[in-house]
Design an enzyme around this catalytic site. Structure first.
Site, PDB file in Angstrom:
ATOM      1  N   TYR A  37      82.448 -27.029 -20.913  1.00  0.00           N
ATOM      2  CA  TYR A  37      82.171 -28.035 -21.952  1.00  0.00           C
ATOM      3  C   TYR A  37      83.446 -28.605 -22.562  1.00  0.00           C
ATOM      4  O   TYR A  37      83.373 -29.467 -23.440  1.00  0.00           O
ATOM      5  CB  TYR A  37      81.293 -27.419 -23.062  1.00  0.00           C
ATOM      6  CG  TYR A  37      81.931 -26.177 -23.672  1.00  0.00           C
ATOM      7  CD1 TYR A  37      81.767 -24.930 -23.085  1.00  0.00           C
ATOM      8  CD2 TYR A  37      82.733 -26.275 -24.795  1.00  0.00           C
ATOM      9  CE1 TYR A  37      82.381 -23.803 -23.615  1.00  0.00           C
ATOM     10  CE2 TYR A  37      83.343 -25.158 -25.333  1.00  0.00           C
ATOM     11  CZ  TYR A  37      83.165 -23.921 -24.736  1.00  0.00           C
ATOM     12  OH  TYR A  37      83.787 -22.813 -25.261  1.00  0.00           O
TER      13      TYR A  37
ATOM     14  N   GLU B  70      91.273 -18.826 -19.707  1.00  0.00           N
ATOM     15  CA  GLU B  70      90.534 -18.849 -20.986  1.00  0.00           C
ATOM     16  C   GLU B  70      90.887 -17.640 -21.868  1.00  0.00           C
ATOM     17  O   GLU B  70      90.121 -17.281 -22.757  1.00  0.00           O
ATOM     18  CB  GLU B  70      89.021 -18.870 -20.698  1.00  0.00           C
ATOM     19  CG  GLU B  70      88.559 -20.011 -19.819  1.00  0.00           C
ATOM     20  CD  GLU B  70      88.768 -21.388 -20.443  1.00  0.00           C
ATOM     21  OE1 GLU B  70      88.683 -21.507 -21.668  1.00  0.00           O
ATOM     22  OE2 GLU B  70      89.071 -22.345 -19.690  1.00  0.00           O
TER      23      GLU B  70
HETATM   24  C1  SIN Z   1      85.367 -24.910 -21.386  1.00  0.00           C
HETATM   25  O1  SIN Z   1      85.948 -25.937 -21.019  1.00  0.00           O
HETATM   26  O2  SIN Z   1      84.210 -24.653 -20.978  1.00  0.00           O
HETATM   27  C2  SIN Z   1      86.007 -23.914 -22.302  1.00  0.00           C
HETATM   28  C3  SIN Z   1      87.022 -24.464 -23.223  1.00  0.00           C
HETATM   29  C4  SIN Z   1      88.236 -25.040 -22.550  1.00  0.00           C
HETATM   30  O3  SIN Z   1      88.791 -24.408 -21.627  1.00  0.00           O
HETATM   31  O4  SIN Z   1      88.678 -26.124 -22.927  1.00  0.00           O
END
Ligand code: SIN
Length: 201
Positions: free
Chosen positions: A26, A99
């Site tokens: 997301y 992450e």
């Molecule tokens: C995601 O993109 O799902 C997690 C947050 C990010 O890495 O920006």
């Protein structure tokens, strides 16, 4: 301020025996897929809202001047649009590293645009992690984003890429677009071209 979640995430073995797993992205996972995937489909998860409430000390900011990146916060009736990737379980070693600043793997249901659904994994940074910054007015968030820069580049680039990727998918996120508007008022605009040209009128 760095809160390395790699060891905790390795213990999340729910999908380890599967041949493939759906990953819901997301934030940067929408616009920067630096991992191989078997399939990719727009999807949404329910009961969560995307917010620029997570600090970034390792990608889009530094220890002394953190940037802001997205996390998901629980909100009744909300849904969050994103991109689902079908990956092999081996990809999670790379994803856990990427992450690692506060994000934990969580099992979730995701709903594809065609009405089908699947269970998979999403990375969420809760308010309990050391890098969490929490709510702030969109204008203040934009100001912080305008000033921050880290090893992955300017914080504004993250926001502008995310806003454009959502538009390319035909999705609206009032929080993201409002921060984008404030950035534009500060003179920071996207030079990113839409992935698909708009249809002729
Ligand atoms: C995601 O993109 O799902 C997690 C947050 C990010 O890495 O920006």
């Amino acid at each position: 301020m760095s809160h390395n979640t790699i060891a905790i995430n390795r213990r999340m073995d729910k999908f380890d025996s599967h041949d493939s797993v759906w990953l819901f992205g997301y934030g940067s996972l929408i616009f920067k897929a630096d991992f191989p995937f078997l399939d990719r489909r727009p999807a949404a998860i329910r009961g969560w809202a995307r917010r620029f409430w997570q600090g970034s000390h390792d990608h889009r900011g530094t220890e002394t001047a953190p940037g802001r990146v997205v996390t998901l916060v629980p909100e009744a009736g909300a849904h969050c649009d994103g991109m689902a990737y079908l990956v092999t379980p081996e990809e999670f070693a790379h994803l856990d590293y990427r992450e690692k600043n506060g994000y934990l793997r969580l099992a979730t249901d995701m709903h594809f645009d065609d009405g089908a659904s699947a269970e998979g994994i999403v990375y969420i940074a809760t308010h309990e992690n050391a890098a969490y910054l929490g709510p702030a007015p969109e204008r203040d968030i934009a100001r912080q984003i305008a000033l921050a820069r880290g090893p992955s580049g300017p914080n504004a680039e993250y926001l502008l890429h995310l806003a454009q990727a959502l538009r390319d998918m035909g999705k609206v996120d009032a929080h993201v677009f409002e921060i984008e508007r404030h950035l534009a008022a500060f003179g920071i605009k996207s030079g990113i071209k839409p992935a698909k040209p708009p249809a002729p009128a």
